[in-house]
Design a protein around this motif. Structure first.
Motif, PDB file in Angstrom:
ATOM      1  N   ILE A 413       0.855  -1.193   0.000  1.00  0.00           N
ATOM      2  CA  ILE A 413       0.000   0.000   0.000  1.00  0.00           C
ATOM      3  C   ILE A 413       0.888   1.240   0.000  1.00  0.00           C
ATOM      4  O   ILE A 413       1.832   1.334   0.788  1.00  0.00           O
ATOM      5  CB  ILE A 413      -0.920   0.030   1.237  1.00  0.00           C
ATOM      6  CG1 ILE A 413      -1.790  -1.227   1.300  1.00  0.00           C
ATOM      7  CG2 ILE A 413      -1.780   1.291   1.244  1.00  0.00           C
ATOM      8  CD1 ILE A 413      -2.568  -1.360   2.592  1.00  0.00           C
ATOM      9  N   PHE A 415       1.189   4.307   1.399  1.00  0.00           N
ATOM     10  CA  PHE A 415       0.564   5.043   2.508  1.00  0.00           C
ATOM     11  C   PHE A 415       0.636   6.552   2.306  1.00  0.00           C
ATOM     12  O   PHE A 415      -0.169   7.292   2.873  1.00  0.00           O
ATOM     13  CB  PHE A 415       1.242   4.662   3.830  1.00  0.00           C
ATOM     14  CG  PHE A 415       1.014   3.238   4.243  1.00  0.00           C
ATOM     15  CD1 PHE A 415      -0.175   2.858   4.837  1.00  0.00           C
ATOM     16  CD2 PHE A 415       1.984   2.270   4.018  1.00  0.00           C
ATOM     17  CE1 PHE A 415      -0.398   1.541   5.212  1.00  0.00           C
ATOM     18  CE2 PHE A 415       1.773   0.954   4.386  1.00  0.00           C
ATOM     19  CZ  PHE A 415       0.578   0.583   4.988  1.00  0.00           C
ATOM     20  N   HIS A 417       0.220   8.133  -0.555  1.00  0.00           N
ATOM     21  CA  HIS A 417      -0.635   8.609  -1.633  1.00  0.00           C
ATOM     22  C   HIS A 417      -1.825   9.357  -1.043  1.00  0.00           C
ATOM     23  O   HIS A 417      -2.334   8.998   0.032  1.00  0.00           O
ATOM     24  CB  HIS A 417      -1.120   7.439  -2.493  1.00  0.00           C
ATOM     25  CG  HIS A 417      -1.764   7.863  -3.768  1.00  0.00           C
ATOM     26  ND1 HIS A 417      -3.093   8.241  -3.836  1.00  0.00           N
ATOM     27  CD2 HIS A 417      -1.269   8.002  -5.032  1.00  0.00           C
ATOM     28  CE1 HIS A 417      -3.394   8.580  -5.076  1.00  0.00           C
ATOM     29  NE2 HIS A 417      -2.307   8.446  -5.822  1.00  0.00           N
ATOM     30  N   ILE A 419      -4.856   9.254  -1.452  1.00  0.00           N
ATOM     31  CA  ILE A 419      -6.022   8.422  -1.127  1.00  0.00           C
ATOM     32  C   ILE A 419      -5.933   7.878   0.299  1.00  0.00           C
ATOM     33  O   ILE A 419      -6.932   7.797   1.025  1.00  0.00           O
ATOM     34  CB  ILE A 419      -6.141   7.256  -2.133  1.00  0.00           C
ATOM     35  CG1 ILE A 419      -6.621   7.780  -3.478  1.00  0.00           C
ATOM     36  CG2 ILE A 419      -7.100   6.190  -1.618  1.00  0.00           C
ATOM     37  CD1 ILE A 419      -6.782   6.701  -4.521  1.00  0.00           C
ATOM     38  N   TYR A 420      -4.714   7.530   0.730  1.00  0.00           N
ATOM     39  CA  TYR A 420      -4.558   6.847   2.020  1.00  0.00           C
ATOM     40  C   TYR A 420      -3.846   7.683   3.078  1.00  0.00           C
ATOM     41  O   TYR A 420      -3.591   7.187   4.175  1.00  0.00           O
ATOM     42  CB  TYR A 420      -3.770   5.542   1.815  1.00  0.00           C
ATOM     43  CG  TYR A 420      -4.448   4.544   0.905  1.00  0.00           C
ATOM     44  CD1 TYR A 420      -5.762   4.148   1.129  1.00  0.00           C
ATOM     45  CD2 TYR A 420      -3.780   4.010  -0.192  1.00  0.00           C
ATOM     46  CE1 TYR A 420      -6.389   3.235   0.287  1.00  0.00           C
ATOM     47  CE2 TYR A 420      -4.393   3.103  -1.036  1.00  0.00           C
ATOM     48  CZ  TYR A 420      -5.700   2.721  -0.788  1.00  0.00           C
ATOM     49  OH  TYR A 420      -6.323   1.824  -1.617  1.00  0.00           O
ATOM     50  N   VAL A 423      -5.862   7.755   6.166  1.00  0.00           N
ATOM     51  CA  VAL A 423      -6.621   6.538   6.449  1.00  0.00           C
ATOM     52  C   VAL A 423      -5.978   5.719   7.557  1.00  0.00           C
ATOM     53  O   VAL A 423      -6.641   5.251   8.488  1.00  0.00           O
ATOM     54  CB  VAL A 423      -6.758   5.685   5.171  1.00  0.00           C
ATOM     55  CG1 VAL A 423      -7.410   4.341   5.481  1.00  0.00           C
ATOM     56  CG2 VAL A 423      -7.568   6.450   4.128  1.00  0.00           C
ATOM     57  N   PHE A 424      -4.657   5.566   7.494  1.00  0.00           N
ATOM     58  CA  PHE A 424      -3.946   4.724   8.454  1.00  0.00           C
ATOM     59  C   PHE A 424      -3.195   5.594   9.455  1.00  0.00           C
ATOM     60  O   PHE A 424      -2.513   6.548   9.090  1.00  0.00           O
ATOM     61  CB  PHE A 424      -2.950   3.807   7.734  1.00  0.00           C
ATOM     62  CG  PHE A 424      -3.595   2.861   6.758  1.00  0.00           C
ATOM     63  CD1 PHE A 424      -4.090   1.640   7.172  1.00  0.00           C
ATOM     64  CD2 PHE A 424      -3.717   3.211   5.417  1.00  0.00           C
ATOM     65  CE1 PHE A 424      -4.688   0.770   6.265  1.00  0.00           C
ATOM     66  CE2 PHE A 424      -4.313   2.358   4.509  1.00  0.00           C
ATOM     67  CZ  PHE A 424      -4.797   1.128   4.935  1.00  0.00           C
ATOM     68  N   LYS A 427       1.833   2.657   9.531  1.00  0.00           N
ATOM     69  CA  LYS A 427       1.978   1.620   8.505  1.00  0.00           C
ATOM     70  C   LYS A 427       1.656   0.246   9.099  1.00  0.00           C
ATOM     71  O   LYS A 427       2.119  -0.109  10.177  1.00  0.00           O
ATOM     72  CB  LYS A 427       3.393   1.630   7.938  1.00  0.00           C
ATOM     73  CG  LYS A 427       3.694   2.882   7.125  1.00  0.00           C
ATOM     74  CD  LYS A 427       5.056   2.815   6.480  1.00  0.00           C
ATOM     75  CE  LYS A 427       5.313   4.066   5.642  1.00  0.00           C
ATOM     76  NZ  LYS A 427       6.623   4.027   4.972  1.00  0.00           N
ATOM     77  N   LEU A 488     -10.061  -2.122   2.583  1.00  0.00           N
ATOM     78  CA  LEU A 488      -9.555  -1.072   1.705  1.00  0.00           C
ATOM     79  C   LEU A 488     -10.614  -0.503   0.773  1.00  0.00           C
ATOM     80  O   LEU A 488     -10.460   0.605   0.258  1.00  0.00           O
ATOM     81  CB  LEU A 488      -8.399  -1.615   0.847  1.00  0.00           C
ATOM     82  CG  LEU A 488      -7.058  -1.860   1.533  1.00  0.00           C
ATOM     83  CD1 LEU A 488      -6.106  -2.568   0.582  1.00  0.00           C
ATOM     84  CD2 LEU A 488      -6.456  -0.535   1.987  1.00  0.00           C
ATOM     85  N   PRO A 491     -12.340   3.260   1.940  1.00  0.00           N
ATOM     86  CA  PRO A 491     -11.508   4.464   1.805  1.00  0.00           C
ATOM     87  C   PRO A 491     -10.992   4.681   0.385  1.00  0.00           C
ATOM     88  O   PRO A 491     -10.826   5.822  -0.047  1.00  0.00           O
ATOM     89  CB  PRO A 491     -10.356   4.230   2.779  1.00  0.00           C
ATOM     90  CG  PRO A 491     -10.317   2.760   2.996  1.00  0.00           C
ATOM     91  CD  PRO A 491     -11.733   2.292   2.879  1.00  0.00           C
ATOM     92  N   THR A 492     -10.751   3.587  -0.348  1.00  0.00           N
ATOM     93  CA  THR A 492     -10.233   3.728  -1.709  1.00  0.00           C
ATOM     94  C   THR A 492     -11.241   4.440  -2.603  1.00  0.00           C
ATOM     95  O   THR A 492     -10.943   5.465  -3.224  1.00  0.00           O
ATOM     96  CB  THR A 492      -9.874   2.351  -2.295  1.00  0.00           C
ATOM     97  OG1 THR A 492      -8.870   1.733  -1.492  1.00  0.00           O
ATOM     98  CG2 THR A 492      -9.354   2.499  -3.721  1.00  0.00           C
ATOM     99  N   ASN A 495     -12.409   8.123  -1.282  1.00  0.00           N
ATOM    100  CA  ASN A 495     -11.468   9.220  -1.545  1.00  0.00           C
ATOM    101  C   ASN A 495     -11.276   9.474  -3.036  1.00  0.00           C
ATOM    102  O   ASN A 495     -10.976  10.603  -3.439  1.00  0.00           O
ATOM    103  CB  ASN A 495     -10.124   8.928  -0.878  1.00  0.00           C
ATOM    104  CG  ASN A 495     -10.194   9.069   0.628  1.00  0.00           C
ATOM    105  OD1 ASN A 495     -10.892   9.931   1.147  1.00  0.00           O
ATOM    106  ND2 ASN A 495      -9.485   8.207   1.349  1.00  0.00           N
TER     107      ASN A 495
END
Length: 641
Positions: A413, A415, A417, A419-420, A423-424, A427, A488, A491-492, A495
């Motif tokens: 992933i 992290f 980017h 998009i994410y 989100v997290f 890692k 995933l 959120p994928t 976003n």
């Protein structure tokens, strides 16, 4: 030794006159008879010898006196080694970047440097003063005194190499004396210059007393709740904190939250929760070091619904309708055969969901939509036409599908980017990654978002800084993949479908060529401006159907909260911040000016160039010698018998 008036040296021939006077005795002696001549004869010899010595002393003294006087009038001097640099153009390069806010022995480095320039520069000295963002060419210190006293700190970093290019472009073949005044913070490599052979470069390096500094690095939305935003404020510390640092958040002028960073265990992140409303304010800290990086301005727009259109069979789009709920999105779906092409330009995101073959007309329409800032998500079908897919993908970039492979697991992933990025919290290593039964291998350059275990792309991203194309290399229906059951999935797609110009936080960094999209329609002759109470500017603007793209370049010059205005109507609130490139006061490049002459003060600089380029005149010494010789002659006349 050289002479200003060498013709006066001909008067040295007159030295023969006193010599002749002394050599020829014009006085005759009268004889006198005495009875006892033994004693008188002895006295006569002694007197004769004494008189001769006195005459020779007087002769020597007068010759030297005349010689010294003649040489004084001829004005002798010793030629300076740098006399050919007397007419060099003087240029002072003054660093006014934010690191010069640091305090030295006599206050802020920049203000002290300006005071030294004003106090030590002669009023009749012609000079040019160049800063990071301003030029004062061919002036004198009196004419630019007020400009220097009112000089502000600049968000433009200090690039000596660029300044040298500006200097050379103005007067390429003129010898120059260039004085750099800087703290050398953040400089890279070493100064290189190709100047006239008679040019000289000097460096006056300033030093801060303390290098500890705290800065607000970034503000972002870490979590969106039903009625609240959770904001994450990131800090960076250089050196040890000397005291606790208070943190305050303001919406406009209203204080909405407070906290404290402990000097014992300084937190690099602090979280604030604020109501889910429009926000147009800043977060601020107080420390004793640099002040420019103590404030971070940001704006949050009240959420607007994003429009998402899914093109494909309705049964394939069921999972999308559960993600794009009616409280946040205007979601619609359409089969390819019934698609209204004119509705595409009104969407924030278009999802091509498992269309076996993409028509050329749709490709052309989506290309135009993409270039005007649209987002496209492409999901291939298991039995899709590879040739049609490659024709579609190559319209947006160099990516293409190759041969098919089977049974792959998604293991990586990106992290960082967009998009994410929120989100997290950290890692994840033991994540339950999804897998696919069948996928295409990809060829070409694209930004990976999700990758298989063999590093091939599962979800990639192509962008032109305005539009976005996201493409999957495998079908994600439940027969081919368990991606729809993965954590995933939400959120994928959430976003990818969210229009950041309709919701979210903006806090632009000045100079990063930022842009924003205004979701309004205006007439072609209308001009939008960006303003606050102190500053106003007109950005570059491009009309994109029912949107306007504003590009800011290096504007504004001053950080703060601004509004995009159509006449007096506020269309959008935006915020700008200074880059944090000057915050680390320990990042000093001591080798950058190795090839330059180091000076310890501005007064020393002026004294050195004056003394090194001024001929040493010695005529005053000969005047003094003349006076001493005159006194010597008087003493000989009085005391030598």
């Amino acid at each position: 030794m050289q002479f200003k008036h060498p013709e006066i040296l001909y008067f040295l021939l007159l030295l023969i006159v006193p010599i002749l006077v002394h050599l020829f005795q014009l006085r005759r002696f009268k004889k006198q008879e005495f009875t006892n001549v033994k004693l008188l004869k002895e006295l006569e010899i002694q007197t004769r010898k004494s008189s001769t010595i006195k005459k020779w002393l007087l002769l020597a003294t007068r010759l030297l006196l005349l010689t010294a006087l003649i040489l004084a009038f001829a004005q002798p001097f010793f030629k300076s080694k740098e006399v050919n640099k007397q007419n060099n153009e003087l240029i002072i390069v003054l660093d006014n970047s934010f690191s010069m806010q640091a305090k030295g022995n006599k206050g802020e480095l920049l203000k002290r440097a300006i005071q030294d320039i004003l106090e030590n520069t002669p009023e009749n000295q012609q000079l040019s003063v160049i800063t990071n963002d301003q030029n004062f060419y061919d002036s004198d210190i009196k004419s630019i005194q007020k400009d220097l006293q009112n000089l502000n700190y600049s968000s433009t970093p200090f690039y000596p190499q660029t300044i040298m290019a500006r200097i050379e472009a103005k007067k390429p073949d003129v010898p120059k004396d260039i004085l750099f005044i800087t703290d050398a913070v953040g400089l890279k490599d070493q100064l290189k210059a190709s100047l006239h052979e008679d040019s000289s470069i000097y460096i006056h390096k300033l030093e801060a007393n303390e290098t500890e500094n705290a800065t607000i690095e970034h503000v972002q939305i870490s979590q969106i709740l039903d009625q609240f935003y959770e904001l994450k404020i990131k800090f960076k510390f250089y050196g040890d904190l000397q005291a606790d640092i208070p943190v305050a958040m303001y919406n406009g002028k209203k204080l909405v939250a407070k906290s404290l960073i402990s000097k014992e265990k300084p937190q690099k992140e602090i979280f604030f929760t604020i109501p889910k409303n429009n926000f147009h304010g800043y977060v601020q800290i107080e420390d004793n070091a640099l002040s420019y990086d103590n404030t971070f301005y940001f704006s949050i727009s009240k959420p607007e619904k994003s429009s998402v259109l899914a093109i494909g069979k309705p049964e394939k789009n069921n999972f999308l309708s559960r993600i794009y709920t009616s409280d946040e999105f205007n979601f619609s779906n359409s089969e390819l055969i019934t698609l209204n092409y004119s509705s595409i330009e009104n969407q924030d995101a278009i999802i091509l969901n498992e269309i076996a073959e993409i028509p050329t007309a749709l490709t052309t329409t989506l290309k135009n939509y993409y270039e005007k800032g649209g987002t496209i998500v492409f999901i291939p079908a298991v039995e899709g036409n590879t040739t049609s897919y490659n024709s579609f993908l190559k319209t947006f970039g160099s990516i293409s599908f190759n041969s098919k492979t089977s049974d792959k697991q998604i293991t990586k992933i990106s992290f960082n980017h967009p998009i994410y990025v929120n989100v997290f919290e950290k890692k994840v290593n033991n994540f339950q990654y999804p897998k696919v039964s069948s996928s295409w291998s990809t060829n070409g350059k694209a930004l990976p978002v999700l990758q298989f275990e063999d590093q091939n792309i599962f979800l990639g991203n192509l962008t032109n800084r305005l539009g976005n194309l996201y493409f999957f290399s495998a079908a994600i229906d439940k027969q081919n993949s368990n991606f729809q059951n993965s954590p995933l999935i939400v959120p994928t797609f959430y976003n990818m479908g969210q229009n950041n110009n309709k919701t979210g936080l903006n806090g632009f960094i000045i100079g990063e060529n930022n842009f924003t999209i205004i979701n309004k329609t205006i007439a072609k002759d209308n001009v939008l401006s960006v303003s606050n109470a102190e500053n106003s500017f007109i950005p570059m603007q491009q009309i994109l159907n029912n949107k306007i793209k504003l590009t800011f370049g290096n504007y504004p010059e001053k950080a703060g909260n601004y509004s995009v205005l159509k006449d007096k109507e506020i269309l959008k609130n935006i915020s700008f911040n200074y880059p944090r490139s000057e915050s680390n006061l320990t990042e000093i490049n001591n080798d950058f000016f190795d090839n330059c002459t180091t000076i310890n003060s501005i007064s020393t600089f002026y004294n050195d160039i004056h003394s090194n380029r001024t001929n040493s005149e010695v005529w005053k010494s000969f005047i003094l010698a003349t006076l001493l010789l005159l006194l010597t002659e008087l003493l000989i006349q009085k005391f030598v018998k």
